[in-house]
Design a protein around this motif. Structure first.
Motif, mmCIF file in Angstrom:
data_model
loop_
_atom_site.group_PDB
_atom_site.id
_atom_site.type_symbol
_atom_site.label_atom_id
_atom_site.label_comp_id
_atom_site.label_asym_id
_atom_site.label_seq_id
_atom_site.Cartn_x
_atom_site.Cartn_y
_atom_site.Cartn_z
ATOM 1 N N ASP A 76 0.850 -1.184 0.000
ATOM 2 C CA ASP A 76 0.000 0.000 0.000
ATOM 3 C C ASP A 76 0.895 1.246 0.000
ATOM 4 O O ASP A 76 2.100 1.144 0.251
ATOM 5 C CB ASP A 76 -0.857 -0.051 1.280
ATOM 6 N N GLY A 95 -6.302 6.589 3.632
ATOM 7 C CA GLY A 95 -6.728 5.184 3.586
ATOM 8 C C GLY A 95 -5.823 4.362 2.677
ATOM 9 O O GLY A 95 -5.782 3.139 2.772
ATOM 10 N N TYR A 118 -5.587 -10.009 7.671
ATOM 11 C CA TYR A 118 -4.633 -9.132 6.995
ATOM 12 C C TYR A 118 -3.569 -8.750 8.024
ATOM 13 O O TYR A 118 -3.891 -8.163 9.057
ATOM 14 C CB TYR A 118 -5.433 -7.941 6.490
ATOM 15 N N ASN A 171 -5.765 -6.491 10.363
ATOM 16 C CA ASN A 171 -7.089 -6.080 9.928
ATOM 17 C C ASN A 171 -7.880 -7.358 9.686
ATOM 18 O O ASN A 171 -7.296 -8.419 9.451
ATOM 19 C CB ASN A 171 -7.017 -5.243 8.652
ATOM 20 N N ARG A 223 -10.264 -7.954 7.295
ATOM 21 C CA ARG A 223 -10.957 -7.707 6.029
ATOM 22 C C ARG A 223 -9.928 -7.470 4.958
ATOM 23 O O ARG A 223 -8.734 -7.379 5.237
ATOM 24 C CB ARG A 223 -11.794 -6.452 6.212
ATOM 25 N N GLY A 227 -7.803 -5.212 2.455
ATOM 26 C CA GLY A 227 -7.342 -3.830 2.485
ATOM 27 C C GLY A 227 -7.936 -3.072 1.306
ATOM 28 O O GLY A 227 -8.273 -3.658 0.282
ATOM 29 N N ASP A 228 -8.057 -1.783 1.476
ATOM 30 C CA ASP A 228 -8.487 -0.929 0.379
ATOM 31 C C ASP A 228 -7.417 0.138 0.234
ATOM 32 O O ASP A 228 -7.251 0.943 1.161
ATOM 33 C CB ASP A 228 -9.847 -0.298 0.732
ATOM 34 N N GLU A 240 -5.534 -2.467 -1.460
ATOM 35 C CA GLU A 240 -4.855 -3.722 -1.820
ATOM 36 C C GLU A 240 -5.790 -4.713 -2.511
ATOM 37 O O GLU A 240 -5.383 -5.519 -3.346
ATOM 38 C CB GLU A 240 -4.265 -4.409 -0.576
HETATM 39 N N1 GLY Z 1 -4.999 -0.044 2.848
HETATM 40 C C1 GLY Z 1 -4.922 -0.235 4.234
HETATM 41 C C2 GLY Z 1 -6.157 -0.684 4.863
HETATM 42 O O1 GLY Z 1 -7.106 -1.047 4.188
HETATM 43 O O2 GLY Z 1 -6.218 -0.723 6.072
#
Ligand code: GLY
Ligand code: AMP
Length: 431
Positions: free
Chosen positions: A212, A226, A269, A285, A287, A289-290, A292
């Motif tokens: 990321d 984010g 994650y 995390n 879930r 990643g956003d 990723e």
């Molecule tokens: N890209 C990092 C997250 O989703 O926490």
């Protein structure tokens, strides 16, 4: 079957796009969704944290699989409520979601399972935390214990800065109750990498590594966001190291949760810092990643619904998960000013031209369709322009060429997504 996706970002558009390719799927609902998911099914006006509303919708619309995008509904018991309603849910229960929802919980689990992580201390009392910081000295990291929309972590170079952050969190309640408890952590150096796995409660299937770009500015400068872009694979975690890394940072957690009577189902994650001292876990995390998720799903060569159902049934051993050998890279186009204040309502053009390259896919993050069908920005991160290429150079070239075809007023993107990978590659070759 009907699938209900929960969330409204670029990650959720990518999930809907991949799920729509499954022959098992009849209809996709996304709650609340965005201008991308709208074209793949139906957006429903239920907030992503409205657990009751989501359960009653799922029951009424004969939903056969619920897919949780963000962490908030999971920490509020979305999976538990869906299980009670006998609806399969891809995402962990409230107990397991504490891995993300409480930093002190995650640290405690890491301590108990021997997962390498930064030294830390937990405080609920301001005076004690202050004494500790003054004794320890800088640099150090101050983290709000609870969910703080990605803003709860401060890397502090001086004691003064650390005390300021401490006061903001514990005294002025900048993060509300989320910052009443804090974790003070040793600062780690190195390069960050994301390592995710599908989990069925017992087994895991590691995904390829990804990286990321959290800071808003080029060269990793400016405030954290984010995520401004991502690519996969990440060269600092090569394929031949996945197995060992999974043994080190993912499997101990999955085993621990199972032993506690709370099997972990969904995506686990690990956010890692890799340095010459070896890898250490910065955070978990619960879930995808956003952003990723966007490059990872571009590389996934297996039916995602099949994988998710196998996870829900505890039968991950029955699916053969394949990944395209190519590299995928996502550039986030945001509204100028994000993660601070930014303008909204900008009309977006050029997506069809960008997608004329069949290796390119534009995922919608913060944008909706207006009455005339135009895509109009509604958020800070607006689009995730993602491309698949033979290598990082190729994927990057395609993604940026697609970015060049898209326009909206006040748009901004980092121009250096993937650059670290390129550098690493050329240094690696020179060795
Ligand atoms: N890209 C990092 C997250 O989703 O926490
Ligand atoms: P987290 O939400 O815990 O991943 O923290 C957000 C970001 O803060 C990470 O992606 C890192 O860039 C940085 N960070 C967190 N913990 C540390 C640490 N112990 N040392 C250095 N940087 C950190």
């Amino acid at each position: 079957m009907n699938v209900l996706i929960v969330g409204s970002g670029g990650r959720e558009h990518a999930l809907a796009w991949k799920i729509a390719q499954s022959p098992l799927v009849e209809k996709i609902y996304t709650a609340p969704g965005n201008g991308g998911t709208a074209l793949l099914g139906e957006n429903v006006a239920i907030g992503d944290d409205d657990v009751k509303g989501l359960v009653s919708f799922a029951k009424k619309h004969d939903v056969g699989l619920v897919v949780a995008g963000p962490e908030l509904p999971l920490t509020r018991g979305l999976a538990n409520a869906m299980h009670d309603a006998k609806i399969p849910c891809f995402g962990p229960t409230e107990y397991c979601a504490q891995l993300e929802g409480s930093k002190s919980f995650a640290k405690q689990v890491m301590l108990e399972t021997g997962v390498p992580t930064a030294h830390f201390a937990v405080f609920e009392d301001f005076a004690q935390a202050k004494d500790f910081i003054e004794e320890t000295g800088a640099p150090l990291v101050i983290k709000a214990d609870g969910l703080a929309a990605g803003k709860g972590v401060a890397v502090c170079q001086s004691v003064q800065e650390a005390l300021f952050e401490l006061e903001q969190s514990m005294v002025h309640k900048r993060f509300g109750t989320a910052g009443e408890k804090i974790v003070v952590e040793e600062m780690l150096g190195g390069e960050e990498v994301s390592f995710l796995a599908f989990c069925d409660g017992e087994r895991i299937a590691a995904m390829p590594s990804s990286q990321d770009h959290k800071a808003v500015g080029e060269g990793d400068t400016g405030p954290n966001t984010g995520g401004m872009g991502a690519f996969s694979p990440a060269h600092i975690l090569p394929e031949d190291a996945y197995q060992d890394m999974a043994e080190l940072v993912l499997l101990p957690i999955v085993r621990h949760m199972k032993n506690k009577g709370h099997p972990f189902v969904g995506v686990l994650y690990a956010g890692l810092m890799v340095s010459s001292d070896g890898p250490k876990v910065l955070e978990y995390n619960v879930r995808f990643g956003d952003p990723e998720c966007q490059p990872l799903l571009m590389r996934l060569d297996t039916d995602l619904v099949e994988i998710m159902l196998a996870c829900c049934k505890g039968r991950l051993d029955q699916v053969d998960i394949r990944w395209k050998p190519q590299t995928a890279l996502c550039v986030v186009m945001s509204a100028e000013g994000y993660p601070g204040g930014y303008a909204k309502g900008m009309r977006i053009t050029g997506i069809d031209e960008a997608e004329a390259d069949s290796a390119c896919k534009v995922f919608v993050a913060g944008a909706q369709r207006d009455e005339d069908g135009w895509l109009v920005s509604t958020g800070g991160r607006v689009l995730g322009v993602t491309a698949l290429g033979d290598d990082l150079t190729d994927a990057r070239g395609r993604a940026y060429s697609a970015v060049g075809k898209i326009s909206f007023a006040h748009s901004y993107c980092r121009r250096d997504i993937g650059e670290k990978g390129l550098k690493w590659e050329s240094e690696g070759e020179n060795k």
